[in-house]
Design an enzyme around this catalytic site. Sequence first.
Site, PDB file in Angstrom:
ATOM      1  N   LYS A  96       0.861  -1.191   0.000  1.00  0.00           N
ATOM      2  CA  LYS A  96       0.000   0.000   0.000  1.00  0.00           C
ATOM      3  C   LYS A  96       0.895   1.239   0.000  1.00  0.00           C
ATOM      4  O   LYS A  96       1.933   1.252   0.684  1.00  0.00           O
ATOM      5  CB  LYS A  96      -0.888  -0.015   1.249  1.00  0.00           C
ATOM      6  N   SER A 171      -9.422   1.885   2.152  1.00  0.00           N
ATOM      7  CA  SER A 171      -8.520   2.696   1.385  1.00  0.00           C
ATOM      8  C   SER A 171      -7.373   1.913   0.758  1.00  0.00           C
ATOM      9  O   SER A 171      -6.649   2.471  -0.062  1.00  0.00           O
ATOM     10  CB  SER A 171      -7.952   3.809   2.276  1.00  0.00           C
ATOM     11  N   SER A 195     -10.006  -0.196   6.320  1.00  0.00           N
ATOM     12  CA  SER A 195      -9.338  -0.089   5.019  1.00  0.00           C
ATOM     13  C   SER A 195      -8.570  -1.313   4.533  1.00  0.00           C
ATOM     14  O   SER A 195      -8.133  -1.334   3.379  1.00  0.00           O
ATOM     15  CB  SER A 195      -8.414   1.128   5.015  1.00  0.00           C
TER      16      SER A 195
HETATM   17  N1  UNU Z   1      -8.116   4.304   6.795  1.00  0.00           N
HETATM   18  C1  UNU Z   1      -9.348   3.853   7.042  1.00  0.00           C
HETATM   19  O1  UNU Z   1      -9.514   2.735   7.460  1.00  0.00           O
HETATM   20  C2  UNU Z   1     -10.517   4.777   6.780  1.00  0.00           C
HETATM   21  C3  UNU Z   1     -11.585   4.311   6.035  1.00  0.00           C
HETATM   22  C4  UNU Z   1     -12.669   5.144   5.795  1.00  0.00           C
HETATM   23  C5  UNU Z   1     -12.674   6.447   6.292  1.00  0.00           C
HETATM   24  C6  UNU Z   1     -11.592   6.891   7.028  1.00  0.00           C
HETATM   25  C7  UNU Z   1     -10.509   6.060   7.278  1.00  0.00           C
END
Ligand code: UNU
Length: 504
Positions: A96, A171, A195
Amino acid sequence: MTVVLPTPAQLRSVADQCGLSLTDDDVASFRGLMQGSIEAYNLVGAMPDEVPEVKYPRTPGYRPSPEENPRNAWYRKSTVKGAASGKLKGKTVALKDNIMLAGVPMMNGSATLEGYVPDFDATIVTRMLDAGAEIAGKVHCESFCMSGGSHTNAVGAVHNPHKMGYSAGGSSSGSGVVVALGEVDMAIGGDQGGSIRMPSSFCGTYGMKPTWGLVPYTGIMPIEVFVDHTGPMTATVADNALLLEVLAGDDGYDPRIKAPKVEEYTKALGQGVKGMRIGILKEGFEQATAEAAVNESVREAAKRFKDLGATVENVSIPMHLMGPAIWTPIGTEGMTQTMMYGDGYGLSRSDLYSTTLMDFHRGWRRQADSLSETTKLFLLLGTYINNTFGPRYYGKALNISRRLTAAYDKAFKDYDLLLLPTTPMKATKLPEPTASREDYVARALEMISNTAPFDITHHPAMSLPCGMVDGLPVGLMLVGRMFEESTIYRAAHAFEQIGDWKKM
Ligand SMILES: NC(=O)c1ccccc1
């Protein structure tokens, strides 16, 4: 970079900021009193930094062309060969793009970070290379990791591996895509609100968010220490367990768990689920955005665990539905104070800081208009709340998160695992570039309700594919007791052996 004494005018403006009224004599006197400390700053500035050595050679690699990268999953391809032998010999891994791979550019989904090149490797990068893995490159993620949909990267949307034009989830969007397409054996994701698990759900991969602190976050761009997790995303349960075995354990930097309980996760494979008690989490099926076909597919899968010999019962934990609310101040203010105003790190951590990242990332302030709409929303809200109330809601939410943890732990007295849909829906259509901000934000955040609670309670949670609806995967989430990743792998592996989930 040299630190110089503030001019009298600079000192006055700082005094205003502090609410201090200074006479001219006061200004002159405080300036004089600062001289020694300014010299200390310059002594620190002149000393070499103390960061880990880069162990394996690599090149900056290249940015693949659209033809080579039709789903926009890759940021840079760069091959780094690890040790000649080890547990990951023969395995290729994608990272990532919030994970530092020295010498290879990193942008973490944001135009404001384009051009940054890390100068040391994340702990997990070195661990994988030491274990014989070959790193294949960096894969795109969402703008500063702040989206569960795959449309917020500054260089364009990432497309679902099963259907072009659909979300890959976020993400860790690119991580899900390259694993699902078989372009690599394994990928690393990051998870603060879901994410790792959300793209695993949308792409049909196995994604483990390990217990908080089990895998060192060292050398990965933080959002907020209380919710930062990193972990494996793979095409099989065996690869997931194998990779976690390599990633897990204290690294001497990450201070969050003093003695993480590390196991040989591959030993859980083939153990079956006889005697295991699984609780179907009622509230996990009651989210406002729930899709009936997804709920049904997950319930059908739950029956299979019964066929395999587990006890499967319904369990109600009403507080689960409060999880997203309790997550909100922690995610919002953590992101704002640590990642944005803290130049990526903030203060008071005792792990490893990347000062090169801090220096480069500071520049977001000059290009804030290029941030994604979700990043802007979190930043605006976090700034407003902090200006108005300070961090008291963050503190209260963190305190209350212990009550949420206790609510799940009570259920874990009767059940070894909780089972629920990872995301209430399967992959949605990517919003058009002309979509309203409201639609853009909805497609980024509507899927985090079942995953985010476990980022603040810190329980291990894994998404596994359990079926297909309309040509798109459905993700089932198993949640375990702290450090009981092995129990999750036991169940996930037994389920995987039933057969091809694409035909379920
Ligand atoms: N990095 C995350 O998991 C994330 C996902 C959705 C919204 C904010 C943060």
